[in-house]
Design an enzyme around this catalytic site. Structure first.
Site, PDB file in Angstrom:
ATOM      1  N   CYS A   1      -4.023   0.581  -2.452  1.00  7.07           N
ATOM      2  CA  CYS A   1      -4.187  -0.525  -1.767  1.00  7.07           C
ATOM      3  C   CYS A   1      -3.221  -1.057  -2.251  1.00  7.07           C
ATOM      4  CB  CYS A   1      -5.749  -1.454  -1.445  1.00  7.07           C
ATOM      5  SG  CYS A   1      -6.687  -0.687  -0.824  1.00  7.07           S
TER       6      CYS A   1
ATOM      7  N   CYS B   1     -10.816  -5.163   0.438  1.00  9.19           N
ATOM      8  CA  CYS B   1     -11.657  -3.708   0.238  1.00  9.19           C
ATOM      9  C   CYS B   1     -12.463  -4.362  -0.719  1.00  9.19           C
ATOM     10  CB  CYS B   1     -10.856  -2.954   0.157  1.00  9.19           C
ATOM     11  SG  CYS B   1     -10.207  -1.606  -0.908  1.00  9.19           S
TER      12      CYS B   1
ATOM     13  N   ASN C   1       0.954  -1.456   0.374  1.00  7.71           N
ATOM     14  CA  ASN C   1      -0.042   0.175   0.022  1.00  7.71           C
ATOM     15  C   ASN C   1       0.650   1.075   0.425  1.00  7.71           C
ATOM     16  OD1 ASN C   1       0.903  -0.701   2.099  1.00  7.71           O
ATOM     17  ND2 ASN C   1      -1.039   0.101   3.734  1.00  7.71           N
TER      18      ASN C   1
ATOM     19  N   CYS D   1     -10.755  -3.282  -4.117  1.00  6.41           N
ATOM     20  CA  CYS D   1      -9.899  -4.341  -4.612  1.00  6.41           C
ATOM     21  C   CYS D   1     -10.511  -5.252  -5.495  1.00  6.41           C
ATOM     22  CB  CYS D   1      -9.071  -5.141  -3.484  1.00  6.41           C
ATOM     23  SG  CYS D   1      -7.985  -3.155  -3.050  1.00  6.41           S
TER      24      CYS D   1
ATOM     25  N   GLU E   1       0.271   4.999   1.009  1.00  4.89           N
ATOM     26  CA  GLU E   1      -0.262   6.259   1.235  1.00  4.89           C
ATOM     27  C   GLU E   1       0.296   7.765   0.753  1.00  4.89           C
ATOM     28  OE1 GLU E   1      -1.057   5.467   5.222  1.00  4.89           O
ATOM     29  OE2 GLU E   1      -2.356   3.483   5.190  1.00  4.89           O
TER      30      GLU E   1
ATOM     31  N   GLU F   1      -2.943  -3.972  -2.730  1.00  2.00           N
ATOM     32  CA  GLU F   1      -3.632  -5.177  -4.123  1.00  2.00           C
ATOM     33  C   GLU F   1      -3.455  -3.974  -4.994  1.00  2.00           C
ATOM     34  OE1 GLU F   1      -4.826  -4.617  -1.373  1.00  2.00           O
ATOM     35  OE2 GLU F   1      -6.077  -6.775  -0.454  1.00  2.00           O
TER      36      GLU F   1
HETATM   37  N1  THU Z   1      -5.491  -1.927   2.611  1.00  2.00           N
HETATM   38  C1  THU Z   1      -5.160  -2.338   1.683  1.00  2.00           C
HETATM   39  O1  THU Z   1      -3.725  -2.289   1.200  1.00  2.00           O
HETATM   40  N2  THU Z   1      -5.560  -3.061   1.432  1.00  2.00           N
HETATM   41  C2  THU Z   1      -6.654  -3.698   1.686  1.00  2.00           C
HETATM   42  O2  THU Z   1      -7.257  -4.328   1.288  1.00  2.00           O
HETATM   43  C3  THU Z   1      -7.714  -2.526   2.730  1.00  2.00           C
HETATM   44  C4  THU Z   1      -6.712  -1.514   3.035  1.00  2.00           C
HETATM   45  C5  THU Z   1      -4.734  -0.472   2.697  1.00  2.00           C
HETATM   46  C6  THU Z   1      -4.876   1.079   2.746  1.00  2.00           C
HETATM   47  C7  THU Z   1      -4.572   1.316   4.143  1.00  2.00           C
HETATM   48  O3  THU Z   1      -3.288   2.008   3.259  1.00  2.00           O
HETATM   49  C8  THU Z   1      -4.923   0.992   4.710  1.00  2.00           C
HETATM   50  O4  THU Z   1      -4.694   0.204   4.212  1.00  2.00           O
HETATM   51  C9  THU Z   1      -5.657   0.921   5.783  1.00  2.00           C
HETATM   52  O5  THU Z   1      -6.958   1.021   5.236  1.00  2.00           O
END
Ligand code: THU
Length: 161
Positions: free
Chosen positions: A73, A112, A62, A115, A64, A75
């Protein structure tokens, strides 16, 4: 009126020790690269590692952003790289792990909603199911036979015809 049922079966392992050698290796790689995630705002480090049908391994974490919605994310970071590096090569298996710096990381979390949509698009694009291995840094491991099982009644390209 009729009622329809949609359910799916998935595998639950006590730990990576019960997985096949190749699945365990993929999950260990995912756990290892949680440390290169860029997640200074959530401190929730996520990684995804794909084994392609051509044998290549592609990774994502991920990423940010101070403007929160700009973040991506793990994925989808992986799928974006993959679509460029190996266009149309199918994913055999994707391992997804996370390290929650401020909390526990001992049970699987699943992708999520956004994704899930992206994973299903990839399955449709390559006409090939991808297995998902989900786990934290330790504890139980879920193995799901194909990503589309996580998104029943999904919207897809066929709906646009
Ligand atoms: N996140 C992911 O990378 N993948 C997911 O399927 C769920 C959430 C990340 C997004 C954000 O950077 C952090 O987790 C918190 O939500």
């Amino acid at each position: 009126m009729e009622k329809k049922v949609n359910q799916f079966v998935f595998e639950v392992y006590d730990s990576e020790a019960q997985l096949s050698k190749s699945d365990a290796a993929l999950l260990l790689k995912a756990r290892e690269i949680t440390k290169i995630a860029y997640a200074p705002y959530s401190n929730f480090h996520v990684s995804a590692v794909a084994k392609l049908t051509n044998g290549e391994i592609v990774t994502g974490t991920n990423q940010e952003n101070a403007s929160y919605p700009v973040g991506i994310c793990a994925e989808r970071a992986l799928l974006s790289a993959l679509g460029t590096l190996f266009p149309n090569v199918a994913i055999d298996t994707m391992a997804i792990a996370y390290h929650n710096i401020n909390g526990e990381s001992n049970k699987p979390v699943s992708p999520c909603g956004m994704c899930r949509q992206a994973l299903v698009e990839y399955e449709n694009r390559t006409k090939s199911p991808m297995r998902l291995i989900l786990s934290g840094m330790d504890g139980e491991v879920f193995v799901i036979e194909q990503a589309s099982q996580l998104l029943p009644l999904s919207f897809g390209g066929d709906d646009l015809k």
